[in-house]
Design a protein around this motif. Structure first.
Motif, mmCIF file in Angstrom:
data_model
loop_
_atom_site.group_PDB
_atom_site.id
_atom_site.type_symbol
_atom_site.label_atom_id
_atom_site.label_comp_id
_atom_site.label_asym_id
_atom_site.label_seq_id
_atom_site.Cartn_x
_atom_site.Cartn_y
_atom_site.Cartn_z
ATOM 1 N N ASN A 95 -86.733 -77.898 -22.292
ATOM 2 C CA ASN A 95 -87.847 -77.324 -22.526
ATOM 3 C C ASN A 95 -87.848 -76.278 -23.708
ATOM 4 O O ASN A 95 -87.971 -76.548 -24.662
ATOM 5 C CB ASN A 95 -88.173 -76.768 -21.102
ATOM 6 N N SER A 129 -84.876 -77.673 -17.863
ATOM 7 C CA SER A 129 -85.514 -77.017 -16.814
ATOM 8 C C SER A 129 -85.644 -77.542 -15.476
ATOM 9 O O SER A 129 -85.893 -76.891 -14.499
ATOM 10 C CB SER A 129 -87.091 -77.152 -17.127
ATOM 11 N N ASN A 168 -87.016 -71.756 -18.433
ATOM 12 C CA ASN A 168 -88.156 -72.416 -18.955
ATOM 13 C C ASN A 168 -87.911 -71.882 -20.749
ATOM 14 O O ASN A 168 -87.547 -72.671 -21.464
ATOM 15 C CB ASN A 168 -89.329 -71.785 -18.460
ATOM 16 N N ASP A 193 -93.581 -68.309 -18.360
ATOM 17 C CA ASP A 193 -93.333 -69.426 -19.244
ATOM 18 C C ASP A 193 -92.455 -69.019 -20.427
ATOM 19 O O ASP A 193 -91.663 -68.252 -20.118
ATOM 20 C CB ASP A 193 -94.715 -70.160 -19.561
#
Ligand SMILES: *[C@@H]1O[C@H](CO)[C@@H](O)[C@H](O)[C@H]1NC(C)=O
Ligand SMILES: *[C@@H]1O[C@H](CO)[C@@H](O)[C@H](O)[C@H]1NC(C)=O
Ligand SMILES: *[C@@H]1O[C@H](CO)[C@@H](O)[C@H](O)[C@H]1NC(C)=O
Ligand SMILES: *[C@@H]1O[C@H](CO)[C@@H](O)[C@H](O)[C@H]1NC(C)=O
Ligand SMILES: *[C@@H]1O[C@H](CO)[C@@H](O)[C@H](O)[C@H]1NC(C)=O
Ligand SMILES: *[C@@H]1O[C@H](CO)[C@@H](O)[C@H](O)[C@H]1NC(C)=O
Length: 345
Positions: A156, A174, A210, A255
């Protein structure tokens, strides 16, 4: 990665919006937002990086193309290069000027198809040299597969290990809750950090560590599943953990993100929440600085690098303009790039 793919199918958005994380309460929603581009292809963006000349590079979890958007030319997008044998691209990082690396994976629900996680080099200098001489003779870029990260569940976020190290990347897994270190010249890789704080809990959206970003002596991270933003003291030489993991904000299901050059602030893309959050790192406080439908699936943030936009933020996202909701509520998202202007820039 995020709920982008799921959002595109119109499945996860309602679920995500119902998730019971509390937003930082002292909300100030005052940073202006300008839409740079809204695109039907790709319908969602996953990550973003800024080139030295100001152009934005974008990846999408549902496309094998590395895209370029010029922040000064609204609504224009260019496919720079296609990464072979993959269905999606994730983290992106620059090690030498205009030498970028991207993580690729064939996404299936919240993990990658076994054997599909890889790291690629895209050398944009190949393009520069020729385009200066003759625009029509621009050669095709040739992506080089650096490594197949066979033991990862889903690659990720990606960043460099250290400021002065142009040969080593860190990549977040992730699904596995791990950080891989990758030598981009030899292709060798190993797990350097594996910790519960980077992993999934048994419940919730199964996307753990993330975004990652180094600001020496720390590796900063978000863990979407646990809803944490934190940092890990690491060795700049080896990437190995040198002390306990420090959770800076415990209720921030973010995120990807970017840090200010002085390391005092982080701007976190709040996928599924329509917001961009600013973290004051020394004070350990987070507040919403922009709330907008354009940030419905805000996935990552990069900083302007030219005299015209230094200190400004670019956010990759996906959103469903009202007009695109059909009668049965099926959502068709669009890939979105916005600029956000913090004050005093
Ligand atoms: C909210 O934040 C502002 C500045 O960011 C601060 O001056 C104010 O005291 C805070 N209010 C509360 C209730 O925390
Ligand atoms: C990933 O998808 C691409 C494109 O469909 C395919 O060529 C490739 O074989 C897939 N990789 C794996 C490991 O399944
Ligand atoms: C630019 O490159 C193209 C393709 O190689 C060639 O046909 C054209 O003559 C070149 N133009 C100039 C000005 O060199
Ligand atoms: C990665 O795997 C692909 C497909 O199995 C193979 O063609 C390629 O040589 C491998 N590359 C590296 C760097 O291991
Ligand atoms: C970069 O990192 C690698 C891996 O930790 C290390 O072996 C190498 O010496 C570093 N290079 C520099 C220039 O610091
Ligand atoms: C919703 O309607 C569109 C046509 O407007 C159709 O293509 C699609 O299959 C429908 N989706 C569902 C889940 O019924």
């Amino acid at each position: 990665m995020s709920l982008n793919t799921a959002l595109r199918r119109g499945l996860w958005l309602p679920l995500f919006l119902r998730l019971a994380f509390a937003l930082p309460s002292n909300a100030s929603r005052d940073y202006p937002l300008v839409v740079v581009g809204e695109f039907s292809h790709p319908e969602t963006f996953e990550n973003i990086a800024t080139r030295h000349d100001g152009q934005l590079l974008l990846t999408s979890a549902v496309s094998s193309t590395l895209y370029q958007v010029c922040p000064f030319k609204p609504d224009q997008i260019e496919g720079l290069v296609d990464i072979p044998e993959t269905t999606g691209l994730f983290g992106i990082a620059e090690l030498e000027e205009d030498v970028f690396y991207v993580a690729s994976a064939n996404l299936s629900s919240t993990h990658a198809v076994a054997g599909s996680n890889a790291v690629w080099r895209v050398d944009l200098r190949e393009r520069n040299r020729c385009s200066r001489l003759n625009e029509t003779a621009r050669p095709e870029l040739t992506p080089v597969r650096v490594a197949n990260i066979t033991s990862a569940r889903l690659l990720n976020g990606m960043c460099r290990l250290a400021k002065d190290n142009a040969s080593t990347l860190l990549v977040a897994d992730s699904g596995g809750g791990k950080i891989f270190k990758v030598d981009v010249h030899s292709g060798s890789f190993e797990v350097v950090i594996e910790d519960e704080a980077l992993g999934n809990t048994p419940t919730g959206f199964q996307v753990a560590v993330n975004g990652i970003y180094t600001h020496e002596p720390y590796l900063y991270f978000t863990n979407l599943n646990r809803g944490t933003f934190g940092r890990i003291p690491i060795s700049a030489a080896t990437g190995i953990l040198r002390g306990p993991i420090d959770v800076i904000v415990p209720d921030l299901p973010g995120d990807d993100f970017i840090l200010a050059p002085d390391g005092e602030k982080a701007w976190v893309a709040m996928n599924g929440r329509n917001t961009l959050v600013e973290v004051d790192i020394p004070r350990r406080q987070a507040r919403v600085v922009v709330e907008s439908g354009y940030l419905a699936s805000a996935s990552a943030v990069s900083l302007g690098r030219t005299l015209l936009d230094q200190g400004r933020l670019y956010v990759s996202s996906a959103a469903v303009p009202d007009s695109l909701f059909d009668n049965n509520g099926t959502a068709t998202t669009r890939g979105i790039v916005v600029r956000v202007d913090p004050p005093n820039v």
